[in-house]
Scaffold this active site. Structure first.
Site, PDB file in Angstrom:
ATOM      1  CB  SER A 137      47.681 -47.112 -59.547  1.00 12.10           C
ATOM      2  OG  SER A 137      49.010 -47.545 -59.766  1.00 12.10           O
ATOM      3  CE1 TYR A 150      48.908 -42.173 -61.369  1.00 10.53           C
ATOM      4  CE2 TYR A 150      50.058 -43.889 -60.146  1.00 10.53           C
ATOM      5  CZ  TYR A 150      49.204 -43.510 -61.154  1.00 10.53           C
ATOM      6  OH  TYR A 150      48.632 -44.471 -61.940  1.00 10.53           O
TER       7      TYR A 150
END
Length: 257
Positions: A137, A150
């Site tokens: 990401s 995350y």
């Protein structure tokens, strides 16, 4: 006949990638935890002419995942493996992420991805060909204060993938790391906050497939947001902290993609 294995294929980017690659002469091996949604994606891919095998399996189960990878490799061979399964982090009220959430995210996003990627890498290295993609990401470059676990797992995948890429290239294996920005998915819908330059899962899948075909080391997009994320580490902390305020969010719900 290419054989492509995709985890987290029941929705979002995984489902979009499965349908992007679905075509006559292609074998898709799809995985997710939810059997009903996974089978719906598998059937859509079959209608496009692909041979599809669907398997419900939790990527955290290392022994079962290794046995699955070995079985698929023995029966079909593996040309491309995309480790895509993941979960959100954060806190539903915007508070401090709990230990329970943090360790769940770590187990799924990092350990789960490596449970899939590493057995595939070992087999491909022995075979002398193949390709593995880790779905990271842009949060790997610009960590989100509201999603530390995350962000941390995605940064770890980026570093691990780039390090492996250098070791695998002489062995004929391609390793790529995918760093998307905001994508319209069921998981992304859990974010209650600003989502600049958000794109559809189908558009993301096309960009990923293009980058994999080109063997790009890091497939980061959209370009403007990727440039900003990469530059965030180079500016003073006070500026970075101010800029990241716009990316604050709350989690309405956590679900696996």
């Amino acid at each position: 006949m290419p054989v492509i294995l995709i985890t987290g294929a029941s929705s979002g980017i995984g489902a979009a990638l499965a349908q992007h690659y679905a075509a006559p002469g292609t074998t898709l091996v799809l995985n997710a935890r939810g059997a009903e949604r996974l089978e719906a994606v598998a059937e859509a891919c079959r209608r496009k002419g692909a041979a599809v095998e669907a398997r419900t399996l939790d990527v955290r189960d290392r022994d079962s995942v290794r046995a699955w990878i070995d079985d698929v490799a023995e029966r079909y061979g593996l040309d491309l493996v995309i480790a895509n399964a993941g979960v959100n982090g954060g806190h539903p009220e915007g508070g401090l992420e709990t230990e329970e959430t943090a360790f769940l995210v770590l187990d799924v996003n990092l350990m789960g991805a490596l449970n899939v990627a590493l057995p595939a890498v070992a087999r491909m290295a022995r075979r002398g060909q193949g390709q593995v993609a880790l779905i990271s990401s842009l949060a790997a470059y610009a960590p989100l204060p509201d999603a530390p676990a995350y962000s941390g797992t995605k940064a770890a995948l980026l570093a691990h993938g780039l390090a492996l890429r250098e070791k695998l290239a002489p062995r004929g294996v391609r390793m790529n790391v995918v760093c998307p920005g905001y994508v319209k998915t069921a998981m992304g819908a859990d974010y209650e906050g600003w989502r600049p330059l958000e794109m559809s899962a189908e558009a993301a899948a096309k960009r990923i497939a293009k980058g994999l075909a080109r063997n790009e080391a890091v497939i980061a997009f959209p370009g403007l947001l990727a440039a900003a994320a990469r530059g965030a580490a180079l500016i003073p902390e006070s500026w970075r902290r101010l800029g990241m305020r716009g990316f604050s969010f709350r989690m309405s719900e956590r679900q696996q993609r």
